[in-house]
Design a protein around this motif. Structure first.
Motif, PDB file in Angstrom:
ATOM      1  N   GLU A  36       0.828  -1.200   0.000  1.00 36.60           N
ATOM      2  CA  GLU A  36       0.000   0.000   0.000  1.00 36.60           C
ATOM      3  C   GLU A  36       0.864   1.251   0.000  1.00 36.60           C
ATOM      4  N   LEU A  37       1.976   1.229   0.746  1.00 35.12           N
ATOM      5  CA  LEU A  37       2.880   2.380   0.762  1.00 35.12           C
ATOM      6  C   LEU A  37       3.501   2.609  -0.610  1.00 35.12           C
ATOM      7  N   ILE A  38       3.909   1.546  -1.271  1.00 37.86           N
ATOM      8  CA  ILE A  38       4.483   1.679  -2.611  1.00 37.86           C
ATOM      9  C   ILE A  38       3.433   2.224  -3.576  1.00 37.86           C
ATOM     10  N   THR A  39       2.206   1.743  -3.466  1.00 30.57           N
ATOM     11  CA  THR A  39       1.123   2.228  -4.322  1.00 30.57           C
ATOM     12  C   THR A  39       0.861   3.709  -4.086  1.00 30.57           C
ATOM     13  N   LEU A  40       0.861   4.141  -2.820  1.00 29.70           N
ATOM     14  CA  LEU A  40       0.657   5.561  -2.508  1.00 29.70           C
ATOM     15  C   LEU A  40       1.802   6.414  -3.033  1.00 29.70           C
ATOM     16  N   ALA A  41       3.034   5.925  -2.936  1.00 28.54           N
ATOM     17  CA  ALA A  41       4.185   6.678  -3.440  1.00 28.54           C
ATOM     18  C   ALA A  41       4.096   6.846  -4.958  1.00 28.54           C
ATOM     19  N   ILE A  42       3.756   5.784  -5.659  1.00 30.17           N
ATOM     20  CA  ILE A  42       3.618   5.866  -7.118  1.00 30.17           C
ATOM     21  C   ILE A  42       2.487   6.815  -7.495  1.00 30.17           C
ATOM     22  N   LEU A  43       1.391   6.738  -6.786  1.00 34.13           N
ATOM     23  CA  LEU A  43       0.258   7.623  -7.053  1.00 34.13           C
ATOM     24  C   LEU A  43       0.626   9.082  -6.802  1.00 34.13           C
ATOM     25  N   ALA A  44       1.376   9.352  -5.728  1.00 35.63           N
ATOM     26  CA  ALA A  44       1.803  10.718  -5.427  1.00 35.63           C
ATOM     27  C   ALA A  44       2.735  11.245  -6.512  1.00 35.63           C
ATOM     28  N   VAL A  45       3.653  10.411  -6.993  1.00 34.48           N
ATOM     29  CA  VAL A  45       4.554  10.839  -8.063  1.00 34.48           C
ATOM     30  C   VAL A  45       3.751  11.141  -9.324  1.00 34.48           C
ATOM     31  N   LEU A  46       2.767  10.328  -9.643  1.00 41.28           N
ATOM     32  CA  LEU A  46       1.976  10.549 -10.848  1.00 41.28           C
ATOM     33  C   LEU A  46       1.097  11.800 -10.739  1.00 41.28           C
ATOM     34  N   LEU A  47       0.528  12.061  -9.547  1.00 40.71           N
ATOM     35  CA  LEU A  47      -0.353  13.210  -9.387  1.00 40.71           C
ATOM     36  C   LEU A  47       0.390  14.541  -9.321  1.00 40.71           C
ATOM     37  N   PHE A  48       1.477  14.574  -8.548  1.00 40.96           N
ATOM     38  CA  PHE A  48       2.141  15.850  -8.286  1.00 40.96           C
ATOM     39  C   PHE A  48       3.419  16.041  -9.100  1.00 40.96           C
ATOM     40  N   GLY A  49       4.025  14.994  -9.557  1.00 44.46           N
ATOM     41  CA  GLY A  49       5.275  15.114 -10.305  1.00 44.46           C
ATOM     42  C   GLY A  49       6.467  15.133  -9.373  1.00 44.46           C
ATOM     43  N   LEU A  50       7.636  14.816  -9.930  1.00 42.81           N
ATOM     44  CA  LEU A  50       8.852  14.733  -9.101  1.00 42.81           C
ATOM     45  C   LEU A  50       9.340  16.096  -8.632  1.00 42.81           C
ATOM     46  N   ASP A  51       9.025  17.176  -9.362  1.00 40.15           N
ATOM     47  CA  ASP A  51       9.539  18.486  -8.968  1.00 40.15           C
ATOM     48  C   ASP A  51       8.763  19.091  -7.801  1.00 40.15           C
TER      49      ASP A  51
END
Length: 143
Positions: free
Chosen positions: A9-24
């Motif tokens: 679940e943590l990995i899924t949330l991290a991937i989702l956060a990267v996709l929504l907000f971007g790395l910058d």
């Protein structure tokens, strides 16, 4: 903090956060969330201290976790043992009595092993030199 959240679940949330907000923008958002959580925790701690101070000195050791029903019962009934539950548990436990019986049987067995040389004492061991068992004479007139 979240006992039901596993590594997937943590990995899924991290991937989702990267996709929504971007790395910058992700580090800035993480800092804002962490700052918000610190403020909420500080407000909560100040509210707890204010409630403790308003309750007075007799409630100085008051914990808000004790208001949960399971914690209350565990702390005040089971751990304090004001009801004598330990005495009841030990009275219901047959291990002590079984140990006493086992010790008595062992002592009796040791005594019979030592008393085999005593005259008049019947030994239950088989004799290797004894002949066939003697049968009582059959009396046909007795029946």
């Amino acid at each position: 903090m979240f006992p039901d959240v596993g590594p997937m679940e943590l990995i899924t949330l991290a991937i989702l956060a990267v996709l929504l907000f971007g790395l910058d923008k992700l580090p800035e958002i993480i800092q804002n969330v962490a700052e918000f959580l610190r403020k909420v925790r500080a407000i909560s701690d100040s509210a707890k201290e204010e409630i403790r101070s308003e309750l007075g000195p007799e409630f100085c050791d008051f914990e808000f976790e004790d208001l949960h029903a399971k914690t209350f019962v565990r702390k005040h009934v089971l751990d304090g043992d004001t009801l004598g539950l330990d005495k009841i548990r030990s009275a219901m436990d047959p291990r002590a009595e079984l140990a006493q019986v086992a010790d008595a049987v062992r002592e009796a067995a040791d005594e019979t092993a030592q008393d085999t040389a005593v005259p008049g004492h019947v030994s239950l061991a088989k004799d290797g030199q004894a002949g066939p068992p003697a049968h009582a004479a059959f009396d046909a007139d007795a029946t």
